[in-house]
Design a protein around this motif. Structure first.
Motif, PDB file in Angstrom:
ATOM      1  N   ALA A 153      24.943 -14.048   5.198  1.00  0.00           N
ATOM      2  CA  ALA A 153      25.675 -13.399   6.285  1.00  0.00           C
ATOM      3  C   ALA A 153      24.748 -12.791   7.326  1.00  0.00           C
ATOM      4  O   ALA A 153      25.184 -12.459   8.440  1.00  0.00           O
ATOM      5  CB  ALA A 153      26.599 -12.316   5.714  1.00  0.00           C
ATOM      6  N   ASN A 154      23.466 -12.620   6.987  1.00  0.00           N
ATOM      7  CA  ASN A 154      22.499 -12.045   7.926  1.00  0.00           C
ATOM      8  C   ASN A 154      21.624 -13.173   8.463  1.00  0.00           C
ATOM      9  O   ASN A 154      20.890 -13.804   7.704  1.00  0.00           O
ATOM     10  CB  ASN A 154      21.635 -11.000   7.217  1.00  0.00           C
ATOM     11  N   PRO A 155      21.651 -13.446   9.787  1.00  0.00           N
ATOM     12  CA  PRO A 155      20.902 -14.588  10.334  1.00  0.00           C
ATOM     13  C   PRO A 155      19.401 -14.532  10.058  1.00  0.00           C
ATOM     14  O   PRO A 155      18.784 -15.562   9.788  1.00  0.00           O
ATOM     15  CB  PRO A 155      21.188 -14.505  11.840  1.00  0.00           C
ATOM     16  N   VAL A 156      18.811 -13.336  10.107  1.00  0.00           N
ATOM     17  CA  VAL A 156      17.369 -13.216   9.880  1.00  0.00           C
ATOM     18  C   VAL A 156      17.052 -13.480   8.408  1.00  0.00           C
ATOM     19  O   VAL A 156      16.115 -14.222   8.076  1.00  0.00           O
ATOM     20  CB  VAL A 156      16.860 -11.824  10.303  1.00  0.00           C
ATOM     21  N   ALA A 157      17.843 -12.890   7.515  1.00  0.00           N
ATOM     22  CA  ALA A 157      17.630 -13.112   6.086  1.00  0.00           C
ATOM     23  C   ALA A 157      17.830 -14.577   5.734  1.00  0.00           C
ATOM     24  O   ALA A 157      17.056 -15.160   4.965  1.00  0.00           O
ATOM     25  CB  ALA A 157      18.577 -12.236   5.274  1.00  0.00           C
ATOM     26  N   ALA A 158      18.874 -15.198   6.317  1.00  0.00           N
ATOM     27  CA  ALA A 158      19.138 -16.609   6.045  1.00  0.00           C
ATOM     28  C   ALA A 158      17.974 -17.481   6.507  1.00  0.00           C
ATOM     29  O   ALA A 158      17.614 -18.464   5.851  1.00  0.00           O
ATOM     30  CB  ALA A 158      20.427 -17.038   6.732  1.00  0.00           C
ATOM     31  N   ARG A 159      17.361 -17.111   7.647  1.00  0.00           N
ATOM     32  CA  ARG A 159      16.221 -17.885   8.152  1.00  0.00           C
ATOM     33  C   ARG A 159      15.037 -17.802   7.197  1.00  0.00           C
ATOM     34  O   ARG A 159      14.340 -18.793   6.958  1.00  0.00           O
ATOM     35  CB  ARG A 159      15.826 -17.376   9.536  1.00  0.00           C
TER      36      ARG A 159
END
Length: 395
Positions: A303-309
């Motif tokens: 759900a967090n774009p930075v964490a997913a990246r």
């Protein structure tokens, strides 16, 4: 009116039936009729006759492939033939790096009770065995059973196991596990013979019998946790290597990586891609939603774009190594489990990207990449699977 006399099965048919039964019992995850025909050389009609003889006697059970099985054909799903288990209970034990899990189940795999505790397994081998035995006895007693009702016990451990001596072969700086006879110690405490295997191998058994690899004969199970290890299933058989250390992919060297690994080398894969490495990166960025438990799932990271990246980039690094394994082994599937596997799609995207980029086209298009269906319980259910197999042999 004359009497109809039913003749006994011919000797050839009896031999065929026994051959089929032995093969089915050696594949507790299940086999299809078409595979039995290919392996034995028997015609489809002869296999059908043999199976029809086995089913009414309760020696074999027929199950439909369902859910996330690896049968890719369209239309009606194939039936899997699995060995029927005797009535009773079995115990599975999972000794992870930082936890102990124990499950009590029926011989058909239905769970009766389960318990998981945090524990410093890496640095307290004998105490971990003591605690595991205590948990087993507690679960059995609270379920209204005794150890006499337990037909099989199996345990997964977080280090390689010598196939000859049965003693541990630790790769890291954990002296309490050095040359430790886990099988003997657990068997003595529980009063039952205990099957023991590396935890990644147990994860492969679990996903093959109950999860994402059902019906698959060539696959890799990757346990991505505090370390990285792989359970290898090739042509339907677990491959352990000459000294039991096959699948230690966490110690493959990465060009340019300099981190010090627990094995004493620098630049190992698990210094870059592991649950600890990922948590360190996420904590540096103070990202919200990071699970506080060291054994918690990472499903919220997508759900967090930075964490997913960050997770996807870790998947790319892991995928680059797995691409080489695809070129060497040509598996039909790679199942990613452990805590890192619970990150889900962001991780899979990175792995798939690298495999399609670096693996040969024939290997890349043949392999199905997916997360473990059993989540953090793959290793525990693999131990249950092996305990059931032990009960079948003893029956």
């Amino acid at each position: 009116m004359g009497l109809t006399v039913l003749s006994a099965p011919s000797a050839r048919r009896q031999r065929s039936r026994q051959q089929l039964l032995e093969i089915i019992r050696s594949h507790p995850g299940g086999v299809t009729r078409s595979y039995l025909s290919a392996l034995t050389g028997l015609s489809r009609s002869a296999v059908a006759e043999g199976v029809q003889d086995l089913l009414p006697g309760g020696l074999v059970v027929e199950q439909r492939e369902h859910g996330r099985g690896l049968n890719r054909s369209r239309g009606r799903p194939s039936s899997l033939l699995v060995p029927a288990a005797p009535s009773g209970a079995v115990v599975g034990i999972d000794l992870g790096h930082t936890h102990i899990s124990v499950a009590l189940a029926r011989t058909d795999g239905e769970l009766l009770a389960e318990q998981r505790e945090s524990f410093d397994v890496d640095n307290r081998a004998e105490a971990a065995v003591d605690d595991a035995a205590r948990l087993v006895e507690t679960l059995v007693t609270h379920s209204g059973l005794t150890m006499a009702d337990v037909l099989g016990v199996a345990a997964g451990i977080p280090c390689p196991l010598d196939p000859v001596s049965g003693r541990t072969r630790p790769l890291g700086d954990h002296p309490t596990w050095s040359d430790f006879d886990v099988r003997e110690e657990l068997s003595r405490r529980l009063g039952r013979q205990v099957r023991v295997a590396n935890d990644a191998e147990m994860g492969a058994h679990g996903e093959r019998r109950f999860g994402a690899a059902r019906g698959c004969r060539d696959f890799l199970y990757v346990k991505a946790s505090h370390g990285l290890g792989a359970g290898l299933v090739l042509n339907g058989e677990v491959y352990r290597g000459a000294t039991g250390a096959a699948g230690e992919i966490g110690h493959i060297q990465l060009p340019g990586a300099q981190g010090l690994c627990r094995c004493g080398n620098r630049g190992c894969l698990e210094t870059v891609v592991s649950i600890d490495a990922l948590r360190h990166q996420l904590e540096e960025l103070h990202l919200p939603g990071l699970p506080s438990s060291s054994n918690g799932p990472l499903t919220s990271l997508g759900a967090n774009p930075v964490a997913a990246r960050i997770v996807t980039e870790g998947g790319r690094v892991l995928g680059h190594v797995l691409a080489d394994l695809c070129n060497c082994l040509n598996p039909a599937a790679i199942v990613i489990g452990g805590e890192l596997g619970t990150a889900g799609q962001p991780l899979l995207e990175g792995v798939r990207e690298s495999i399609h980029h670096y693996a040969l086209s024939a290997s890349a298009h043949a392999v199905d990449i997916r997360t473990a269906q059993l989540g953090l319980r793959s290793e525990l259910m693999g131990a249950v699977s092996q305990a059931i197999e032990h009960a079948l042999i003893q029956a």
